[in-house]
Motif scaffolding. Structure first.
Motif, PDB file in Angstrom:
ATOM      1  N   CYS A   1       0.828  -1.216   0.000  1.00 18.75           N
ATOM      2  CA  CYS A   1       0.000   0.000   0.000  1.00 18.75           C
ATOM      3  C   CYS A   1       0.859   1.262   0.000  1.00 18.75           C
ATOM      4  CB  CYS A   1      -0.968   0.006   1.171  1.00 18.75           C
ATOM      5  SG  CYS A   1      -0.199  -0.096   2.806  1.00 18.75           S
ATOM      6  N   GLU A   2       2.048   1.215   0.617  1.00 16.12           N
ATOM      7  CA  GLU A   2       2.959   2.364   0.595  1.00 16.12           C
ATOM      8  C   GLU A   2       3.415   2.663  -0.828  1.00 16.12           C
ATOM      9  OE1 GLU A   2       6.173   2.747   3.703  1.00 16.12           O
ATOM     10  OE2 GLU A   2       5.600   0.643   3.980  1.00 16.12           O
ATOM     11  N   VAL A   3       3.757   1.610  -1.550  1.00 18.75           N
ATOM     12  CA  VAL A   3       4.231   1.770  -2.922  1.00 18.75           C
ATOM     13  C   VAL A   3       3.110   2.304  -3.801  1.00 18.75           C
ATOM     14  CG1 VAL A   3       5.135   0.564  -4.943  1.00 18.75           C
ATOM     15  CG2 VAL A   3       5.966  -0.035  -2.665  1.00 18.75           C
ATOM     16  N   LYS A   4       1.919   1.743  -3.645  1.00 22.43           N
ATOM     17  CA  LYS A   4       0.793   2.176  -4.472  1.00 22.43           C
ATOM     18  C   LYS A   4       0.373   3.607  -4.161  1.00 22.43           C
ATOM     19  CE  LYS A   4      -1.242  -2.321  -5.495  1.00 22.43           C
ATOM     20  NZ  LYS A   4      -2.401  -3.189  -5.265  1.00 22.43           N
ATOM     21  N   ALA A   5       0.474   4.002  -2.901  1.00 27.72           N
ATOM     22  CA  ALA A   5       0.068   5.360  -2.507  1.00 27.72           C
ATOM     23  C   ALA A   5       1.070   6.408  -2.981  1.00 27.72           C
ATOM     24  CB  ALA A   5      -0.107   5.443  -0.994  1.00 27.72           C
ATOM     25  N   ASP A   6       2.366   6.129  -2.815  1.00 27.58           N
ATOM     26  CA  ASP A   6       3.387   7.107  -3.197  1.00 27.58           C
ATOM     27  C   ASP A   6       4.714   6.381  -3.401  1.00 27.58           C
ATOM     28  OD1 ASP A   6       5.118   9.225  -3.559  1.00 27.58           O
ATOM     29  OD2 ASP A   6       4.393  10.365  -1.829  1.00 27.58           O
ATOM     30  N   VAL A   7       4.921   5.921  -4.613  1.00 28.44           N
ATOM     31  CA  VAL A   7       6.110   5.132  -4.917  1.00 28.44           C
ATOM     32  C   VAL A   7       7.386   5.943  -4.696  1.00 28.44           C
ATOM     33  CG1 VAL A   7       6.153   5.603  -7.404  1.00 28.44           C
ATOM     34  CG2 VAL A   7       7.138   3.475  -6.526  1.00 28.44           C
ATOM     35  N   GLN A   8       7.346   7.244  -4.958  1.00 31.77           N
ATOM     36  CA  GLN A   8       8.539   8.080  -4.768  1.00 31.77           C
ATOM     37  C   GLN A   8       8.930   8.154  -3.299  1.00 31.77           C
ATOM     38  OE1 GLN A   8       9.560   7.820  -7.954  1.00 31.77           O
ATOM     39  NE2 GLN A   8      10.657   9.663  -7.367  1.00 31.77           N
ATOM     40  N   GLN A   9       7.945   8.297  -2.431  1.00 32.34           N
ATOM     41  CA  GLN A   9       8.229   8.356  -0.988  1.00 32.34           C
ATOM     42  C   GLN A   9       8.826   7.023  -0.516  1.00 32.34           C
ATOM     43  OE1 GLN A   9       4.903   9.406   1.478  1.00 32.34           O
ATOM     44  NE2 GLN A   9       6.124   9.417   3.339  1.00 32.34           N
TER      45      GLN A   9
END
Length: 167
Positions: free
Chosen positions: A137-145
Motif C-alpha cells: 500500500c505504501e508503494v501504491k500510494a506514493d512510490v517516490q516516498q
C-alpha cells in the motif's frame, strides 16, 4: 465426511497443502489462485523508482541461508522486502478476520507469514544486513516516498564505517 477420490468433499473441490491441511475451494477465493511470487506490480514500481534515483541492486538473492529479499544492495548490505498487504497482514489493509470454510487456515497462514518475516529480519540482522520492509500500500500510494525511504537507508548504510550501524 472424508475427501473422496478426485479431491472432492461432498461435491466441493478441496486440496491439501504441504502441512496436510485441507483447503476447500470457494468461488470467493478464486482470485487468489496463480498470484505472482516475484515481479509483482508494487515490486516492479519500486524497482523502477529506485533505478531512476540511480540505485543499482540485485534481485531475489538468497541470504542468511534461506531468505530471499525482493531486492538487495550488496555493498551497503541492505535487503528490501515488498510485503503484500493481504499475505503479510498489513495493519491498515490486511484482513481483520476471515470467514468461510478456510477461515482458520487463513489465520494460521498469515500468522506463519508474519512469524517468518520476524525470523528473516533477525537472521539477516545477525549476518550484518539491514532490512527494510515496504508495504504494498505504501508503494501504491506514493512510490517516490517509498523509494526515498529505501534510498536514504542505502546511502546511510553505504557511508557507515565497516561494522558500524548506519541507524
Amino acid at each position: 465426511m472424508g475427501v473422496e477420490e478426485g479431491g472432492r468433499r461432498g461435491g466441493i473441490p478441496v486440496r491439501a497443502d504441504s502441512a496436510g491441511s485441507v483447503w476447500v475451494s470457494t468461488e470467493r477465493g478464486s482470485h487468489l489462485r496463480g498470484r505472482r511470487v516475484r515481479d509483482t506490480k508494487p515490486e516492479v514500481m519500486l524497482r523502477s523508482a529506485l533505478h531512476a534515483l540511480g540505485l543499482r541492486f540485485r534481485l531475489n538473492r538468497i541470504l542468511a541461508g534461506r531468505y530471499r529479499p525482493d531486492l538487495t544492495f550488496p555493498g551497503p548490505r541492505v535487503a528490501v522486502f515488498v510485503d503484500g498487504c493481504f499475505w503479510h497482514g498489513c495493519p491498515r489493509h490486511g484482513a481483520s478476520r476471515f470467514r468461510g470454510p478456510n477461515a482458520a487456515l487463513w489465520e494460521a497462514k498469515i500468522a506463519a507469514n508474519k512469524d517468518r518475516d520476524v525470523r528473516a529480519n533477525a537472521a539477516l540482522a545477525e549476518t550484518g544486513w539491514r532490512v527494510v520492509r515496504v508495504w504494498e500500500c505504501e508503494v501504491k500510494a506514493d512510490v517516490q516516498q517509498a523509494a526515498c525511504r529505501v534510498d536514504a537507508l542505502v546511502r546511510r548504510a553505504g557511508s557507515a564505517p565497516d561494522g558500524a550501524p548506519a541507524d
